[in-house]
Design an enzyme around this catalytic site. Sequence first.
Site, PDB file in Angstrom:
ATOM      1  N   LYS A 196      -1.975  -1.136  -3.621  1.00  0.00           N
ATOM      2  CA  LYS A 196      -2.901  -0.746  -3.575  1.00  0.00           C
ATOM      3  C   LYS A 196      -2.188   1.082  -3.842  1.00  0.00           C
ATOM      4  O   LYS A 196      -0.947   1.009  -3.078  1.00  0.00           O
ATOM      5  CB  LYS A 196      -3.500  -0.255  -2.699  1.00  0.00           C
ATOM      6  CG  LYS A 196      -4.828   0.992  -2.398  1.00  0.00           C
ATOM      7  CD  LYS A 196      -5.636   1.000  -0.691  1.00  0.00           C
ATOM      8  CE  LYS A 196      -6.731   2.022  -0.532  1.00  0.00           C
ATOM      9  NZ  LYS A 196      -6.944   2.077   0.288  1.00  0.00           N
ATOM     10  N   LYS A 221       1.240  -0.929  -0.103  1.00  0.00           N
ATOM     11  CA  LYS A 221       0.666   0.297   0.476  1.00  0.00           C
ATOM     12  C   LYS A 221       0.993   1.187   0.243  1.00  0.00           C
ATOM     13  O   LYS A 221       1.700   1.520   1.255  1.00  0.00           O
ATOM     14  CB  LYS A 221      -0.859   0.015   1.551  1.00  0.00           C
ATOM     15  CG  LYS A 221      -2.308   1.287   1.110  1.00  0.00           C
ATOM     16  CD  LYS A 221      -2.958   1.361   2.461  1.00  0.00           C
ATOM     17  CE  LYS A 221      -3.507   2.170   2.543  1.00  0.00           C
ATOM     18  NZ  LYS A 221      -4.430   2.249   4.082  1.00  0.00           N
TER      19      LYS A 221
END
Length: 332
Positions: A256, A202
């Site tokens: 992400k 992420k």
Amino acid sequence: MHPIVPPFPVTRLRRMRRSAALRDLAQEHRLSVKDLIWPIFITDVPGADVEVPSMPGVVRRTLDGAVRAAEEAAELGIPAICLFPFTDPSLKTETCDEAWNPDNLSNRVIRAIKARVPEVAIMTDIALDPYNSNGHDGLVRDGVILNDETVECLVKMAMAQADAGADILGPSDMMDGRIGAIRTAVEAAGHRDVTIMSYAAKYASAFYGPFRDAVGASGALKGDKKTYQMNPGNTDEALRLIARDLSDGADMVMVKPGMPYLDICFRVKDSFGVPTYAYQVSGEYAMLMGAANNGWVNGEAVMLESLLAFRRAGCDGVLTYFAPRVARLLKD
């Protein structure tokens, strides 16, 4: 792979593009409704079912609205939804105790959906930012995000969600050691079949802005998240994080944001061969919707093309706000 391509005109690669039937026969990757996870925003705060201004077509839903969304997912064949709470500001504290309250909004919604639509898998978000008066994913002391103390909180949060009936736990906090701690705790409690999809790669991205509007974290956030989310310039670090989280007990991993990081998706799938997902985040959604609503692009075409790109990069599925719209198109 070392393809053998005889010279022209023996080989005319356009032959396989000549008609729709031939193009279908030669297509390497396809998008299915079974590849979709639908993120939804839930709230107890008055004003639910009103569109999020920076995310056209996306609303915050009440508990009843979340149940209706799960029913819609079931009807459309979408296998899973992911819950993100908009927490009443009065419940946000520096200690984040509401995060593991068995009767907090997320846990009540989990139980309500499982009672009505048990066949739809429920994914949760595990991070403290919806409950933190500082807006951070972890506990804050003197401006420093505390790792080990936060992990203790995340374990309690994960246990409350597993007890409520969550199918997929989604630690999105990026604290070191949280996957192993959560896996150990849920196993010890008898939740042996609960799966973990780690937000393992992420990035500290500027594409999250509309999401923070949707969950009410924009105004609360003090500083940035660069000490725990990844540097957008790094790729090898993502592979180290994936390897660690898999060894600690993650069943699935996520990259992400999505489209700006397709190279990471490819490297993860190519290196590990594990269930790999991407999150087409709020900023990606907002850009595509903004361009479509202004008539600058064909909205349906770019939506489908963007999701097919994830499959081509190696993703087994995508979290996308487009999920119900895509499902209807694919069904038709």
